[in-house]
Design a protein around this motif. Structure first.
Motif, PDB file in Angstrom:
ATOM      1  N   ASN A  36       0.822  -1.212   0.000  1.00 27.70           N
ATOM      2  CA  ASN A  36       0.000   0.000   0.000  1.00 27.70           C
ATOM      3  C   ASN A  36       0.855   1.260   0.000  1.00 27.70           C
ATOM      4  N   LEU A  37       1.906   1.248   0.796  1.00 24.87           N
ATOM      5  CA  LEU A  37       2.753   2.437   0.862  1.00 24.87           C
ATOM      6  C   LEU A  37       3.370   2.733  -0.502  1.00 24.87           C
ATOM      7  N   LEU A  38       3.825   1.702  -1.173  1.00 24.83           N
ATOM      8  CA  LEU A  38       4.405   1.916  -2.500  1.00 24.83           C
ATOM      9  C   LEU A  38       3.345   2.393  -3.489  1.00 24.83           C
ATOM     10  N   LEU A  39       2.178   1.798  -3.363  1.00 27.24           N
ATOM     11  CA  LEU A  39       1.078   2.171  -4.240  1.00 27.24           C
ATOM     12  C   LEU A  39       0.771   3.659  -4.083  1.00 27.24           C
ATOM     13  N   VAL A  40       0.693   4.081  -2.845  1.00 24.25           N
ATOM     14  CA  VAL A  40       0.354   5.475  -2.556  1.00 24.25           C
ATOM     15  C   VAL A  40       1.485   6.409  -3.001  1.00 24.25           C
ATOM     16  N   ALA A  41       2.712   5.945  -2.836  1.00 24.37           N
ATOM     17  CA  ALA A  41       3.843   6.767  -3.285  1.00 24.37           C
ATOM     18  C   ALA A  41       3.772   6.951  -4.812  1.00 24.37           C
ATOM     19  N   HIS A  42       3.532   5.866  -5.512  1.00 21.22           N
ATOM     20  CA  HIS A  42       3.390   5.978  -6.964  1.00 21.22           C
ATOM     21  C   HIS A  42       2.153   6.781  -7.336  1.00 21.22           C
ATOM     22  N   GLY A  43       1.180   6.766  -6.442  1.00 22.91           N
ATOM     23  CA  GLY A  43      -0.048   7.524  -6.695  1.00 22.91           C
ATOM     24  C   GLY A  43       0.239   8.988  -6.983  1.00 22.91           C
ATOM     25  N   TRP A  44       1.305   9.488  -6.389  1.00 20.41           N
ATOM     26  CA  TRP A  44       1.683  10.882  -6.649  1.00 20.41           C
ATOM     27  C   TRP A  44       2.044  11.100  -8.119  1.00 20.41           C
ATOM     28  N   ALA A  45       2.725  10.140  -8.693  1.00 23.16           N
ATOM     29  CA  ALA A  45       3.088  10.267 -10.105  1.00 23.16           C
ATOM     30  C   ALA A  45       1.894  10.001 -11.004  1.00 23.16           C
ATOM     31  N   LEU A  46       1.098   9.015 -10.614  1.00 23.85           N
ATOM     32  CA  LEU A  46      -0.028   8.622 -11.473  1.00 23.85           C
ATOM     33  C   LEU A  46      -1.042   9.746 -11.634  1.00 23.85           C
ATOM     34  N   LYS A  47      -1.341  10.414 -10.533  1.00 19.78           N
ATOM     35  CA  LYS A  47      -2.338  11.487 -10.611  1.00 19.78           C
ATOM     36  C   LYS A  47      -1.697  12.844 -10.322  1.00 19.78           C
ATOM     37  N   HIS A  48      -0.439  12.922 -10.638  1.00 21.65           N
ATOM     38  CA  HIS A  48       0.263  14.169 -10.402  1.00 21.65           C
ATOM     39  C   HIS A  48      -0.461  15.353 -11.015  1.00 21.65           C
ATOM     40  N   TRP A  49      -0.978  15.155 -12.219  1.00 23.89           N
ATOM     41  CA  TRP A  49      -1.680  16.240 -12.920  1.00 23.89           C
ATOM     42  C   TRP A  49      -2.889  16.715 -12.122  1.00 23.89           C
ATOM     43  N   TYR A  50      -3.436  15.814 -11.293  1.00 22.62           N
ATOM     44  CA  TYR A  50      -4.616  16.197 -10.532  1.00 22.62           C
ATOM     45  C   TYR A  50      -4.219  16.840  -9.207  1.00 22.62           C
ATOM     46  N   PHE A  51      -3.279  16.198  -8.508  1.00 26.04           N
ATOM     47  CA  PHE A  51      -2.957  16.662  -7.163  1.00 26.04           C
ATOM     48  C   PHE A  51      -2.125  17.922  -7.132  1.00 26.04           C
ATOM     49  N   GLU A  52      -1.316  18.139  -8.150  1.00 29.94           N
ATOM     50  CA  GLU A  52      -0.423  19.291  -8.055  1.00 29.94           C
ATOM     51  C   GLU A  52      -1.220  20.591  -7.996  1.00 29.94           C
ATOM     52  N   HIS A  53      -2.509  20.510  -8.365  1.00 26.40           N
ATOM     53  CA  HIS A  53      -3.335  21.718  -8.283  1.00 26.40           C
ATOM     54  C   HIS A  53      -4.082  21.805  -6.960  1.00 26.40           C
ATOM     55  N   THR A  54      -4.365  20.637  -6.337  1.00 26.87           N
ATOM     56  CA  THR A  54      -5.143  20.669  -5.097  1.00 26.87           C
ATOM     57  C   THR A  54      -4.235  20.545  -3.870  1.00 26.87           C
ATOM     58  N   HIS A  55      -3.252  19.636  -3.959  1.00 23.87           N
ATOM     59  CA  HIS A  55      -2.306  19.503  -2.858  1.00 23.87           C
ATOM     60  C   HIS A  55      -0.911  19.750  -3.415  1.00 23.87           C
ATOM     61  N   GLY A  56      -0.069  20.298  -2.614  1.00 23.68           N
ATOM     62  CA  GLY A  56       1.337  20.352  -3.006  1.00 23.68           C
ATOM     63  C   GLY A  56       1.966  19.021  -2.642  1.00 23.68           C
ATOM     64  N   PHE A  57       3.237  18.887  -2.998  1.00 25.16           N
ATOM     65  CA  PHE A  57       3.934  17.637  -2.703  1.00 25.16           C
ATOM     66  C   PHE A  57       4.019  17.390  -1.188  1.00 25.16           C
ATOM     67  N   GLU A  58       4.398  18.429  -0.465  1.00 28.73           N
ATOM     68  CA  GLU A  58       4.530  18.290   0.983  1.00 28.73           C
ATOM     69  C   GLU A  58       3.211  17.893   1.621  1.00 28.73           C
ATOM     70  N   ASP A  59       2.169  18.552   1.178  1.00 29.53           N
ATOM     71  CA  ASP A  59       0.831  18.260   1.679  1.00 29.53           C
ATOM     72  C   ASP A  59       0.488  16.797   1.433  1.00 29.53           C
ATOM     73  N   TYR A  60       0.777  16.358   0.215  1.00 29.11           N
ATOM     74  CA  TYR A  60       0.456  14.977  -0.165  1.00 29.11           C
ATOM     75  C   TYR A  60       1.184  13.988   0.739  1.00 29.11           C
ATOM     76  N   VAL A  61       2.476  14.201   0.863  1.00 24.34           N
ATOM     77  CA  VAL A  61       3.272  13.261   1.662  1.00 24.34           C
ATOM     78  C   VAL A  61       2.808  13.269   3.118  1.00 24.34           C
ATOM     79  N   GLY A  62       2.597  14.456   3.663  1.00 23.41           N
ATOM     80  CA  GLY A  62       2.183  14.560   5.068  1.00 23.41           C
ATOM     81  C   GLY A  62       0.862  13.853   5.327  1.00 23.41           C
ATOM     82  N   LYS A  63      -0.092  14.139   4.495  1.00 24.21           N
ATOM     83  CA  LYS A  63      -1.410  13.540   4.730  1.00 24.21           C
ATOM     84  C   LYS A  63      -1.409  12.030   4.531  1.00 24.21           C
TER      85      LYS A  63
END
Lengths: 223, 223, 223, 223
Positions: free
Chosen positions: B172-199
């Motif tokens: 799961n942890l790896l999945l979620v880590a890759h999730g940042w790349a997979l939906k990067h186009w979506y999250f980079e507008h709603t969450h920043g990288f730090e926000d993503y990792v923290g949450k």
DNA sequence: TATGAATGAGCCTTCATTCAT
DNA sequence: AATGAATGAAGGCTCATTCAT
């Protein structure tokens, strides 16, 4: 050519033809999903698909516009299943946001398990879609995850769940549900499907159910 | 391809040549990752790669065996980064399994963020690899996730973490880590990288840290 | 395809069937000429023809042997019109070789104007015909131009025309008649059909009428 | 990739490459014209062209964008020859509008005779061109026929020619010039090229030279 | 080392033709 | 007589790979 809204009183010939048409579509779509999962959509040749589906090459083009439309159709087929079966599962569950959330997650997993071949394509092949198809796919994906977001919101508002980031948790649940298809070859030997769903449900809820309600949902949280 | 440990006693010309070679390799590899991420590895033509990399087609074949090897090399490059930077992060963290787990997860996310183009390929293009390359990729992936599994095991043995399924949580942890790349186009507008990792850290740990230690790790669990 | 002279004693059903058959043939032939003129005979697909003609693909094959026969039939249809209407025009003209020549030329132009779509095919698509069809087309073309040659010969023998090369002048007249179809898109805006025919008649006759008879044919020679 | 205006002082390698490139182009273009004339542009397969030209299929696409561009290139090649050789012929003729007109007509015929294969394509294959290519072809055709129109205008203004429709006569001259290519298979046995040009010149001029100047141009008007 | 012209197998797609209904 | 689903061969085009320079 001109097809009125499907009238059940249409002459039988027409009805039979439509039935055969739907069968052909499903036949081709299933074969396409299998091949695409096996080798990737780009590596799938139309001749190979024809052979796998047991039809001629030309016939595929009678039912689908081309390779692109075929990929799109396979993906839409999965997303449609979500749109149908997830709400059904929610409706059948106890009238409790957390129970319903668990039921929805299970329904996602079940669809993915049923259409394992096609489910991975959403993740793997999005770059192969045309711009228009990619746009429509994203729309469908978003609306597909709506039930999760609504239930999370209800749970939070009712104090059942901690005040988590709804979008993020919904995304994680989908990610984990697709995880079954992505590493299916690995997990089906170590965990069964039921085991996978149960443990993932427990892990996911474990992090977000409000402490005071943990006992109420003990049956979902048991590892 | 196969590069033995460099001999420090080589003549200077040879050294310069090797340096230029490494630069060329990186130049091509980077261009390949960009193009593959943009359109998929199959859709990338060698001529397009040559142009993107600013070299001739022929030269690519001097540095890489062919298209397959190139994809493999791009993937190995990411996995190598994991193998290097995750242990570094763990070593730099406080000597506590949970702290180290959080650090390791962050390191995974950082590598993925740095090599976003290449990271998604692990998920998307595995089917394009030859059997031999796929086998070696899986081996690397498994050993890459070893740190996570070890830390989880330590945390459980020390009573800091609940008795969860180590393999599943690591996955799961790896999945979620890759999730940042997979939906990067979506999250980079709603969450920043730090926000993503923290949450994500909070969500993941929230489900597995033993209740009695939740206060100790409050800084990691804060939503 | 092969239609013997119809038996007038056939039963009425048979007669009606034949009538419908001829209508179908004309319907398909007209659609074919339109499509062929629009895009060329090779680019015309049988399915497109079926749609344009408002019949099914299968039916076309009941009336025509195949694509080749269809092209041949379209061409023969034009040449048949020449064979019918040119002699009619000659018969209707004053009993004078030059008047008749002018009338014949006008008749050629009129047929071409009526069947503009099909007329250009003689020039454009002859290479698409089978050897056998090409041979028969050439035969028909030659016999089609017979009236011109005969009238020219008569005019020369009677001293009305200069002693020109009969074959060449006949060829030129046909060329110029077809010229109306070839550049119709251009001339219909600058010259009308009547203008075109009149001026071309004057130009052609101007070069070949014996000086002493120029006054007699002033009405044809006026520019 | 980036090619400055061709500099004769460019390094010899580059010059040699360009020379080879031009040779390849001509080699392919010639083969294409031959095949297109033989069977029509649509019926010509790229594989057949490759064989006829003695190169591989892929190479054709390095020099020409595709089948469409190839047809266009063949046509442009003919029209370019007109643009070059007709003015040359006019300049070399006696400074007299009628003499120059005859010289121009002869030049048209000579180009058509030289590039017989390609010349017919202008008439036969215009429908196979893309809209853009057809537009540019028409532009070229118009400017190609400019010399004829100018000379006719001069002749009329100088009283040497009757007051004929300039556009129409120019069109006829071109039609007749192309007539040599269209029915070449027929005329080459009955008339030689010289015979054809001579007689057509006489016929054409016979209809338009002012009576009082017929003696001056007797050498052109003799049948 | 580096280039890029050249190759040709293979792919997507079209479409003439057939045939069961 | 009429339909249109189904076939499969053939064509345009791409692109991984090679090799002479």
């Amino acid at each position: 050519m001109t097809s009125l809204a499907e009238d059940p009183h249409l002459d039988p010939d027409e009805a039979a033809r439509q039935a055969r048409g739907r069968m052909r579509s499903a036949q081709i779509l299933g074969a396409a999903a299998r091949l695409m999962e096996r080798t990737g959509s780009q590596a799938m040749s139309m001749q190979a698909l024809a052979e796998e589906a047991g039809v001629s090459v030309g016939l595929i083009y009678r039912y689908f516009g081309g390779k692109d439309d075929l990929l799109f159709a396979v993906i839409v087929d999965v997303l449609d299943s979500f749109a149908t079966r997830v709400p059904e599962a929610v409706a059948a569950a106890k009238p409790d946001p957390v129970e319903q959330l668990a039921a929805a997650f299970r329904a996602y997993c079940e669809v993915i398990n049923d259409k394992r071949h096609a489910a991975v394509l959403t993740y793997r092949e999005s770059k192969s879609l045309s711009d228009e198809h990619r746009r429509r796919t994203k729309e469908l994906e978003v609306s597909t995850s709506d039930p999760l977001r609504q239930l999370l919101r209800q749970g939070i508002d009712g104090g059942l769940l901690l005040d988590v980031d709804v979008d993020l948790v919904a995304y994680n649940l989908l990610l984990v549900a697709h995880g079954w298809a992505l590493k299916h070859w690995y997990f089906e030997h170590t965990h069964g499907f039921e085991d996978y769903v149960g443990k993932q449900t427990a892990l996911a809820l474990g992090g977000i159910v409000a402490p005071r309600y943990r006992r109420r949902y003990a049956h979902l949280l048991a590892l």
